[in-house]
Design a protein around this motif. Structure first.
Motif, short mmCIF file in Angstrom:
data_model
loop_
_atom_site.label_atom_id
_atom_site.label_comp_id
_atom_site.label_asym_id
_atom_site.label_seq_id
_atom_site.Cartn_x
_atom_site.Cartn_y
_atom_site.Cartn_z
N ASP A 8 18.01 -23.08 -12.79
CA ASP A 8 17.04 -21.98 -12.83
C ASP A 8 15.84 -22.27 -13.76
O ASP A 8 15.60 -21.56 -14.73
CB ASP A 8 17.77 -20.69 -13.20
CG ASP A 8 18.76 -20.31 -12.10
OD1 ASP A 8 18.36 -19.64 -11.14
OD2 ASP A 8 19.92 -20.76 -12.17
N HIS A 10 12.64 -22.34 -12.62
CA HIS A 10 11.61 -21.38 -12.22
C HIS A 10 10.20 -21.76 -12.68
O HIS A 10 9.44 -20.92 -13.20
CB HIS A 10 11.99 -19.96 -12.69
CG HIS A 10 13.12 -19.38 -11.89
ND1 HIS A 10 12.98 -19.04 -10.57
CD2 HIS A 10 14.41 -19.13 -12.21
CE1 HIS A 10 14.14 -18.58 -10.12
NE2 HIS A 10 15.02 -18.64 -11.08
N ASP A 36 16.84 -23.31 -7.98
CA ASP A 36 15.75 -22.42 -8.44
C ASP A 36 14.78 -23.20 -9.32
O ASP A 36 14.67 -23.00 -10.53
CB ASP A 36 16.28 -21.16 -9.13
CG ASP A 36 16.47 -20.02 -8.14
OD1 ASP A 36 16.26 -20.24 -6.94
OD2 ASP A 36 16.84 -18.91 -8.58
N HIS A 152 21.99 -19.50 -10.57
CA HIS A 152 21.65 -18.22 -9.96
C HIS A 152 21.69 -17.00 -10.89
O HIS A 152 20.84 -16.13 -10.80
CB HIS A 152 22.55 -17.98 -8.74
CG HIS A 152 22.04 -16.98 -7.74
ND1 HIS A 152 20.70 -16.78 -7.48
CD2 HIS A 152 22.72 -16.13 -6.91
CE1 HIS A 152 20.59 -15.85 -6.55
NE2 HIS A 152 21.78 -15.44 -6.19
N HIS A 154 21.53 -16.96 -14.27
CA HIS A 154 20.80 -17.17 -15.53
C HIS A 154 21.66 -16.81 -16.75
O HIS A 154 21.13 -16.54 -17.82
CB HIS A 154 19.49 -16.37 -15.56
CG HIS A 154 18.52 -16.72 -14.47
ND1 HIS A 154 17.15 -16.68 -14.66
CD2 HIS A 154 18.70 -17.12 -13.19
CE1 HIS A 154 16.54 -17.02 -13.53
NE2 HIS A 154 17.47 -17.30 -12.62
FE LIG Z 1 17.12 -18.10 -10.58
#
Ligand SMILES: [Fe+2]
Length: 227
Positions: A8, A10, A36, A152, A154
């Motif tokens: 993640d 991002h 992610d 997913h 976090h």
């Molecule tokens: Fe995420």
């Protein structure tokens, strides 16, 4: 063998850089990212270029799948994830790189079976396995697997059931467990041990850039929140 685990990101390249530097300092042999890579933050090409440069083994997360059109969401969610900005700036070769990423990894390393999913083995991109998940029993059906690496949520996660160890390293770009910094984990295949870490970085610098670009205030606040 020492494996660095991240997830993640991002498109927060500053969190990613901090995690990668710390993992390299620990002399990890390879780095795995549980998806992610884009969404929420603006440093899209910088993030993908760094992942390519450091040869990080990546899978797709739901944000990556949405960006490339493999998962369809309502327009409001697309806007909320800041994907208008992402699709505008992403270089074609980076878009293609994202498109080619697998949805999961099934690795055999030093006699260990390690599977990597963004959500879960049963819902690759959508299921959230939080630390208080109420059905870890399901994982005991994975009898040939030593480690299941997830993303997913976090939230960092460590759970052992029978022979299976479930690990979420937490998010290096946007932790949601009220502890600012960049999360990562280290998995030692010899010791069969996982350690969890969080490294600080210059979040103020990221926030300055987000404010200049007029990014969503709630994704700015989440980087700093402690309660
Ligand atoms: Fe995420």
């Amino acid at each position: 063998m020492l494996i660095g685990l991240i997830s993640d990101i991002h498109a927060n390249v500053y969190g990613l850089q901090a995690a990668i530097r710390a993992i390299q300092k620990a002399k990890a042999d390879l780095i795995i990212c549980a998806g992610d890579i884009v969404g929420y933050y603006p440093f899209v090409n910088e993030t993908i270029d760094l992942l390519k440069q450091e040869k990080v083994f990546c899978i797709k997360g739901n944000h990556d799948a949405i960006l490339i059109g493999e998962q369809i969401v309502e327009k409001s969610r697309w806007h909320d994830y800041m994907l208008d900005y992402t699709v505008k700036v992403i270089k074609q070769d980076n878009f293609n790189w994202l498109r080619k990423l697998p949805l999961f990894l099934d690795l055999k390393l030093k006699g260990l079976s390690i599977e990597v999913y963004h959500g879960s083995p049963w819902a690759l991109l959508t299921e959230y396995i939080y630390p208080d998940h109420n059905n870890f029993q399901r994982f005991s059906s994975l009898t040939a697997v030593d480690y299941v690496i997830l993303g997913h949520t976090h939230w960092p996660l460590f759970y052992q059931i029978n022979k299976v160890t479930i690990v979420n390293p937490g998010s290096c770009g946007q932790p949601r467990d009220y502890k600012p910094g960049a999360c990562y984990a280290l998995l030692s295949t010899e010791k069969r041990q996982v350690s969890f870490h969080r490294v600080s970085y210059d979040i103020e610098r990221v926030i300055d850039k987000l404010q200049t670009l007029k990014f969503n205030q709630k994704f700015i606040d989440i980087l700093q929140r402690t309660h």
